[in-house]
Design a protein around this motif. Structure first.
Motif, mmCIF file in Angstrom:
data_model
loop_
_atom_site.group_PDB
_atom_site.id
_atom_site.type_symbol
_atom_site.label_atom_id
_atom_site.label_comp_id
_atom_site.label_asym_id
_atom_site.label_seq_id
_atom_site.Cartn_x
_atom_site.Cartn_y
_atom_site.Cartn_z
ATOM 1 N N VAL A 139 0.856 -1.181 0.000
ATOM 2 C CA VAL A 139 0.000 0.000 0.000
ATOM 3 C C VAL A 139 0.895 1.235 0.000
ATOM 4 N N GLN A 140 0.571 2.161 -0.908
ATOM 5 C CA GLN A 140 1.326 3.421 -0.958
ATOM 6 C C GLN A 140 0.341 4.572 -1.081
ATOM 7 N N LEU A 141 0.542 5.583 -0.219
ATOM 8 C CA LEU A 141 -0.253 6.792 -0.260
ATOM 9 C C LEU A 141 0.694 7.960 -0.490
ATOM 10 N N GLN A 142 0.506 8.695 -1.568
ATOM 11 C CA GLN A 142 1.397 9.784 -1.954
ATOM 12 C C GLN A 142 0.641 11.106 -1.872
ATOM 13 N N ALA A 143 0.936 11.872 -0.823
ATOM 14 C CA ALA A 143 0.256 13.150 -0.612
ATOM 15 C C ALA A 143 1.017 14.290 -1.264
ATOM 16 N N SER A 144 0.278 15.279 -1.717
ATOM 17 C CA SER A 144 0.887 16.463 -2.319
ATOM 18 C C SER A 144 -0.063 17.642 -2.193
ATOM 19 N N GLY A 145 0.447 18.829 -2.534
ATOM 20 C CA GLY A 145 -0.403 20.001 -2.572
ATOM 21 C C GLY A 145 -0.204 21.006 -1.462
ATOM 22 N N GLY A 146 0.620 20.676 -0.485
ATOM 23 C CA GLY A 146 0.875 21.621 0.584
ATOM 24 C C GLY A 146 1.689 22.800 0.087
ATOM 25 N N GLY A 147 1.817 23.812 0.936
ATOM 26 C CA GLY A 147 2.588 24.985 0.568
ATOM 27 C C GLY A 147 2.345 26.120 1.521
ATOM 28 N N SER A 206 -6.451 29.562 0.107
ATOM 29 C CA SER A 206 -6.931 28.206 -0.164
ATOM 30 C C SER A 206 -5.810 27.318 -0.679
ATOM 31 N N LEU A 207 -5.939 26.045 -0.393
ATOM 32 C CA LEU A 207 -5.078 25.009 -0.950
ATOM 33 C C LEU A 207 -5.911 23.769 -1.198
ATOM 34 N N ARG A 208 -5.459 22.955 -2.139
ATOM 35 C CA ARG A 208 -6.085 21.644 -2.343
ATOM 36 C C ARG A 208 -5.024 20.577 -2.222
ATOM 37 N N LEU A 209 -5.231 19.684 -1.274
ATOM 38 C CA LEU A 209 -4.333 18.556 -1.088
ATOM 39 C C LEU A 209 -4.841 17.362 -1.885
ATOM 40 N N SER A 210 -3.898 16.565 -2.369
ATOM 41 C CA SER A 210 -4.231 15.333 -3.080
ATOM 42 C C SER A 210 -3.479 14.168 -2.456
ATOM 43 N N ARG A 239 -8.275 7.047 -8.281
ATOM 44 C CA ARG A 239 -7.754 6.491 -7.022
ATOM 45 C C ARG A 239 -7.078 7.586 -6.206
ATOM 46 N N THR A 240 -7.746 8.712 -6.111
ATOM 47 C CA THR A 240 -7.163 9.869 -5.453
ATOM 48 C C THR A 240 -8.141 10.469 -4.456
ATOM 49 N N LEU A 241 -7.589 10.845 -3.315
ATOM 50 C CA LEU A 241 -8.314 11.521 -2.247
ATOM 51 C C LEU A 241 -7.935 12.995 -2.281
ATOM 52 N N TYR A 242 -8.900 13.872 -1.996
ATOM 53 C CA TYR A 242 -8.654 15.308 -2.017
ATOM 54 C C TYR A 242 -9.094 15.951 -0.696
ATOM 55 N N LEU A 243 -8.474 17.085 -0.417
ATOM 56 C CA LEU A 243 -8.949 17.947 0.663
ATOM 57 C C LEU A 243 -8.849 19.387 0.177
ATOM 58 N N GLN A 244 -10.001 19.978 -0.108
ATOM 59 C CA GLN A 244 -10.064 21.385 -0.481
ATOM 60 C C GLN A 244 -10.144 22.202 0.800
ATOM 61 N N MET A 245 -9.184 23.094 0.989
ATOM 62 C CA MET A 245 -9.129 23.896 2.210
ATOM 63 C C MET A 245 -9.272 25.369 1.849
ATOM 64 N N ASN A 246 -10.356 25.963 2.303
ATOM 65 C CA ASN A 246 -10.618 27.385 2.083
ATOM 66 C C ASN A 246 -10.577 28.122 3.417
ATOM 67 N N GLY A 247 -10.369 29.407 3.358
ATOM 68 C CA GLY A 247 -10.358 30.191 4.576
ATOM 69 C C GLY A 247 -9.320 29.737 5.568
ATOM 70 N N LEU A 248 -8.129 29.421 5.086
ATOM 71 C CA LEU A 248 -7.096 28.888 5.966
ATOM 72 C C LEU A 248 -6.670 29.919 7.004
#
Length: 114
Positions: free
Chosen positions: A1-9, A16-20, A75-84
């Motif tokens: 099992v491999q989970l590869q997260a990206s999108g931070g900054g 806003s940011l969107r993580l994948s 096969r991707t999970l997302y997190l949309q983050m607004n108003g950080l």
């Protein structure tokens, strides 16, 4: 099992940011998935969860600002983050369980400047 997260900054307060999180090695569409975060000196905490049937749940502090979603074809999970806000600053991890074991992505850093 491999989970590869990206999108931070780095983002300014209110931004806003969107993580994948790209998953492999699991039957993604059958897995419940989560996003966790860990701020310096604090325990890891769950941020949002999504079931295999796409029911969602959020911790109170992010309700109305964050949205978790999934694309079973990609096969991707997302997190949309607004108003950080500065209190959202942390390393964010995607997570799932398979056959009784926990699996974590490598983490992606979200930095919020005030």
């Amino acid at each position: 099992v491999q989970l590869q997260a990206s999108g931070g900054g780095l983002v300014q307060s209110g931004g806003s940011l969107r993580l994948s999180c790209a998953a492999s090695g699991i039957n993604f569409r059958l897995n419940d998935m989560d996003w966790y975060r860990q701020a310096p000196g604090k325990e890891r905490e769950v941020v949002a969860s999504i079931t295999s049937s796409s029911s969602t749940n959020y911790r109170d502090s992010v309700k109305g600002r964050f949205t978790i979603s999934r694309d079973n074809v990609r096969r991707t999970l997302y997190l949309q983050m607004n108003g950080l806000q500065p209190e959202d600053m942390a390393v964010y991890y995607c997570h799932t369980m398979s056959r009784g074991r926990h699996f974590w992505g490598q983490g992606t850093l979200v930095t919020v400047s005030s």
